[in-house]
Design a protein around this motif. Structure first.
Motif, mmCIF file in Angstrom:
data_model
loop_
_atom_site.group_PDB
_atom_site.id
_atom_site.type_symbol
_atom_site.label_atom_id
_atom_site.label_comp_id
_atom_site.label_asym_id
_atom_site.label_seq_id
_atom_site.Cartn_x
_atom_site.Cartn_y
_atom_site.Cartn_z
ATOM 1 N N TRP A 229 47.940 -11.245 -10.026
ATOM 2 C CA TRP A 229 46.501 -11.027 -10.131
ATOM 3 C C TRP A 229 45.783 -12.305 -9.722
ATOM 4 N N TRP B 270 39.829 -9.360 -12.635
ATOM 5 C CA TRP B 270 41.087 -9.721 -11.995
ATOM 6 C C TRP B 270 41.416 -8.690 -10.921
ATOM 7 N N GLU C 182 42.313 -2.681 -8.644
ATOM 8 C CA GLU C 182 43.385 -2.704 -7.653
ATOM 9 C C GLU C 182 42.849 -3.169 -6.315
ATOM 10 N N VAL D 180 40.814 -5.307 -14.805
ATOM 11 C CA VAL D 180 41.572 -5.339 -13.560
ATOM 12 C C VAL D 180 41.086 -4.266 -12.593
ATOM 13 N N HIS E 158 44.318 -7.029 -8.780
ATOM 14 C CA HIS E 158 45.775 -6.831 -8.793
ATOM 15 C C HIS E 158 46.268 -6.698 -7.360
#
Length: 227
Positions: A95, A119, A222, A220, A121
């Motif tokens: 991450w 974050w 993606e 998070v 990923h």
């Protein structure tokens, strides 16, 4: 007969004395290869360490301030030309959280404002795999010790620690400076390179019990969702 006994006895006395004198030589007086071998052996058992490195890639200054584990987990900040990115690697997953300046180095376009504290990923990152390798700094600065010409520069003190300084030279003239702690367990606490590939590394916080955890899933996004 007394003279004969004395002549026979003297070599038996001299041998233990020589061994005693050798044993009294301090760690800081050992050969550079012996010092490095001792440090390699002692550091092979490390479960984690903290490191600060500075190097220059294409003339651009890059610094890393990381905690790294033997398992390959790491956390910290990488700064390139003043722009920084927070990084996390846990169990092979990666991450990142770039700031506004670092964002263009990774993605096209300006920083998405609502992702500033999120974050991202990544599917993979060979660069972070390298950064999070606990042995990588030693390989980068020293490599194979026998490929260098070494000199023991003697004892010194660094951040309150008694160290022995080693100076090595590569075939291309690059100079390598390594500081190894005198006391057991022996640790490499600093390394420095001169020349075009100049850089430095500070190692500390050995086995201080740190754990690297993944971010909260709610924080998070993606990387595929940003394309």
């Amino acid at each position: 007969m007394r003279g004969s006994r004395a002549a026979l006895a003297s070599p038996l006395v001299a041998l233990p004395l020589a061994l005693v004198l050798t044993a009294c030589a301090g760690f800081e007086q050992e050969t550079p290869l012996s010092v490095l071998a001792a440090a390699e052996a002692d550091m092979a058992d490390l479960t984690s360490l903290r490191l600060r490195t500075t190097d220059y890639v294409g003339g651009v200054r890059e610094t890393r301030d990381l905690v790294v584990t033997r398992a390959g987990d790491c956390a910290g900040t990488v700064t390139t030309a003043g722009a920084s990115v927070q990084v996390l690697r846990v169990a092979g997953e990666v991450w990142i959280r770039p700031d506004e300046g670092y964002w263009p180095l990774v993605f096209d376009g300006p920083l998405v404002s609502n992702l500033a504290d999120t974050w991202i990923h990544l599917t993979s990152s060979s660069e972070l795999d390298r950064f999070c390798d606990i042995d990588e700094p030693y390989r980068a600065f020293v490599g194979s010790p026998r490929d260098l010409s070494w000199r023991n520069a003697g004892p010194d003190e660094l951040a309150g620690l008694a160290v022995v300084r080693l100076e090595g030279e590569r075939d291309d003239g690059t100079l390598v400076d390594v500081a190894v702690t005198v006391d057991d367990p022996h640790r490499i606490v600093a390394m420095e390179l001169s020349g075009a590939g100049r850089g430095s590394a500070e190692l500390y916080g050995f086995d201080d019990g740190v754990e690297v955890d993944p971010p909260d899933p709610g924080d998070v996004v993606e990387v595929e969702d940003l394309r």
